[in-house]
Design a protein around this motif. Structure first.
Motif, mmCIF file in Angstrom:
data_model
loop_
_atom_site.group_PDB
_atom_site.id
_atom_site.type_symbol
_atom_site.label_atom_id
_atom_site.label_comp_id
_atom_site.label_asym_id
_atom_site.label_seq_id
_atom_site.Cartn_x
_atom_site.Cartn_y
_atom_site.Cartn_z
ATOM 1 N N HIS A 78 13.883 0.505 -0.233
ATOM 2 C CA HIS A 78 13.004 1.239 0.677
ATOM 3 C C HIS A 78 12.100 2.253 -0.033
ATOM 4 N N GLY A 79 12.003 2.192 -1.340
ATOM 5 C CA GLY A 79 11.163 3.158 -2.039
ATOM 6 C C GLY A 79 9.685 2.929 -1.786
ATOM 7 N N GLY A 80 8.950 4.001 -1.553
ATOM 8 C CA GLY A 80 7.494 3.941 -1.408
ATOM 9 C C GLY A 80 6.862 4.991 -2.294
ATOM 10 N N ILE A 81 5.663 4.703 -2.774
ATOM 11 C CA ILE A 81 4.957 5.627 -3.659
ATOM 12 C C ILE A 81 3.749 6.192 -2.931
ATOM 13 N N ALA A 82 3.750 7.498 -2.727
ATOM 14 C CA ALA A 82 2.578 8.181 -2.183
ATOM 15 C C ALA A 82 1.543 8.271 -3.295
ATOM 16 N N ALA A 83 0.314 7.828 -3.025
ATOM 17 C CA ALA A 83 -0.653 7.764 -4.119
ATOM 18 C C ALA A 83 -2.085 7.853 -3.614
ATOM 19 N N PRO A 84 -2.653 9.053 -3.597
ATOM 20 C CA PRO A 84 -4.103 9.160 -3.446
ATOM 21 C C PRO A 84 -4.766 8.795 -4.769
ATOM 22 N N SER A 85 -6.070 8.804 -4.818
ATOM 23 C CA SER A 85 -6.764 8.476 -6.058
ATOM 24 C C SER A 85 -6.442 9.499 -7.148
ATOM 25 N N ALA A 86 -6.362 9.035 -8.382
ATOM 26 C CA ALA A 86 -5.909 9.860 -9.503
ATOM 27 C C ALA A 86 -7.068 10.636 -10.115
ATOM 28 N N ASN A 87 -7.566 11.596 -9.347
ATOM 29 C CA ASN A 87 -8.680 12.436 -9.793
ATOM 30 C C ASN A 87 -8.565 13.786 -9.098
ATOM 31 N N ARG A 88 -9.332 14.758 -9.577
ATOM 32 C CA ARG A 88 -9.385 16.045 -8.900
ATOM 33 C C ARG A 88 -9.991 15.850 -7.518
ATOM 34 N N PHE A 89 -9.519 16.617 -6.562
ATOM 35 C CA PHE A 89 -9.919 16.439 -5.181
ATOM 36 C C PHE A 89 -11.434 16.551 -5.017
#
Length: 360
Positions: free
Chosen positions: A158-169
């Motif tokens: 059941h593992g999930g990875i939270a991942a927005p884009s890998a850059n400064r906001f």
């Protein structure tokens, strides 16, 4: 079903990336296992998807999600997307899985489509920016799938990875591992899976309110969605006050550091004339058929815009990052046709330009 990146399956072995410039990066099982162990320990890992590179953390750990927000400088009320393994169960993350959600999953997962659904009570609200909904997607990139499989195995499936884009906001999203390193240096562990094939973030469809609504356009188009559901999703028009907050939907976003203006080509001409009179070096991104003599003009760094919307989307963020290094004072971009095939690229360019309109 739309033309999508080729899913490779999700076997957690040694997925090989696409060509990343002069070298061919290969991610082996040991690297995947090391990255999964970092995530399991609450650390962050940047990894490739077919859309953009994501900055990943354990989606069920408020502390890890907090590290994502801190690293990006992202407001804590701006939700992040949970990425699931190919054989992950989305029902674990939501109150219920509507029939329309299952139809879209069957049609477009693995792939560049995020679904917003009512969040299950046991899922921490940190991943949703405090809202009662959650965004879920299953990426098709083989490295992402291998990492998700390995991490999920550590969490009983059941593992999930939270991942927005890998850059400064608010900055340009990364589509290569080097883009991530340019943003964070050695502070973030990066899996290099080559350049992202789609190049812009996933389409986001909200199903949390009993009807489909497009919150962010992407590679999966409104017509693609309508073909599956039998009805066109409600399109974002700025007037939907009940829509949940979603990744990448702020007015100003995806911006380079160099000031950017987006206008029809005829409206760009006076700016080009003024820049030439002031001996100011500017960048011009326009279709070659429209550029005319400006393509060869002194002090104009001309880039011929791709005529194909998928190619434009794939190359967009790399282009904006390159123009930040091009020693120009301003980036002038021709507004694209206001047609459905250009909706996603126009969305990203419009938000990039809005970052500078807000500061005027």
């Amino acid at each position: 079903m739309p033309d999508q990146p080729n899913p490779s399956g999700g076997a957690p072995g040694a997925p090989e990336s696409r060509d990343s410039g002069d070298t061919r990066a290969t991610i082996d099982a040991a690297q995947i296992d090391h990255a999964a162990a970092l995530l399991d320990a609450g650390e962050l890992v940047a990894f490739p998807t077919e859309t953009v590179y994501g900055l990943g953390g354990d989606a069920e750990s408020p502390a890890a999600v907090g590290r994502i927000y801190a690293a990006k400088g992202r407001p804590a009320n701006h939700p992040v997307i949970v990425h699931l393994a190919p054989h992950g169960d989305p029902r674990y993350w939501v109150e219920q899985l509507p029939a329309d959600a299952q139809r879209l999953i069957d049609a477009f997962w693995p792939g560049p489509l995020t679904l917003i659904l009512k969040r299950a009570a046991h899922i921490p609200s940190a991943v949703s920016g405090g809202q009662d909904s959650v965004g879920l997607r299953c990426p098709s990139h083989p490295v992402a799938q291998a990492l998700l499989d390995a991490f999920s195995a550590r969490r009983g499936g059941h593992g999930g990875i939270a991942a927005p884009s890998a850059n400064r906001f608010g900055h340009v999203s990364p589509t290569t591992a080097q883009h991530v390193r340019d943003e964070f240096g050695s502070a973030i562990h990066v899996l290099d899976g080559g350049p992202s094939k789609v190049g812009i973030e996933s389409t986001i469809v909200d199903l949390s309110r009993g009807f489909p609504a497009l919150l962010r356009p992407g590679h999966v188009t409104p017509q693609d969605i309508a073909d599956v559901l039998g009805a066109m999703p409600r399109l974002a028009d700025g007037a939907d006050a009940t829509a949940p907050r979603a990744s990448g939907t702020l007015k100003a976003h995806y911006a380079p550091r160099t000031p950017l203006a987006l206008m029809p080509f005829d409206a760009l001409k006076p700016l080009l004339v003024a820049a030439r009179a002031a001996h100011e070096r500017v960048a011009l991104v326009a279709r070659a058929s429209r550029a005319g003599h400006w393509a060869d003009a002194k002090d104009v760094h001309f880039v011929a815009a791709p005529e194909d919307p998928h190619v434009y989307a794939r190359d967009l963020y790399g282009l904006l990052r390159a123009l930040d290094r091009a020693n120009v004072t301003r980036i002038l971009i021709e507004k694209l046709p206001d047609t459905v095939e250009w909706i996603a690229v126009n969305d990203r360019l419009g938000r990039a330009a809005a970052a500078f309109e807000a500061s005027d």
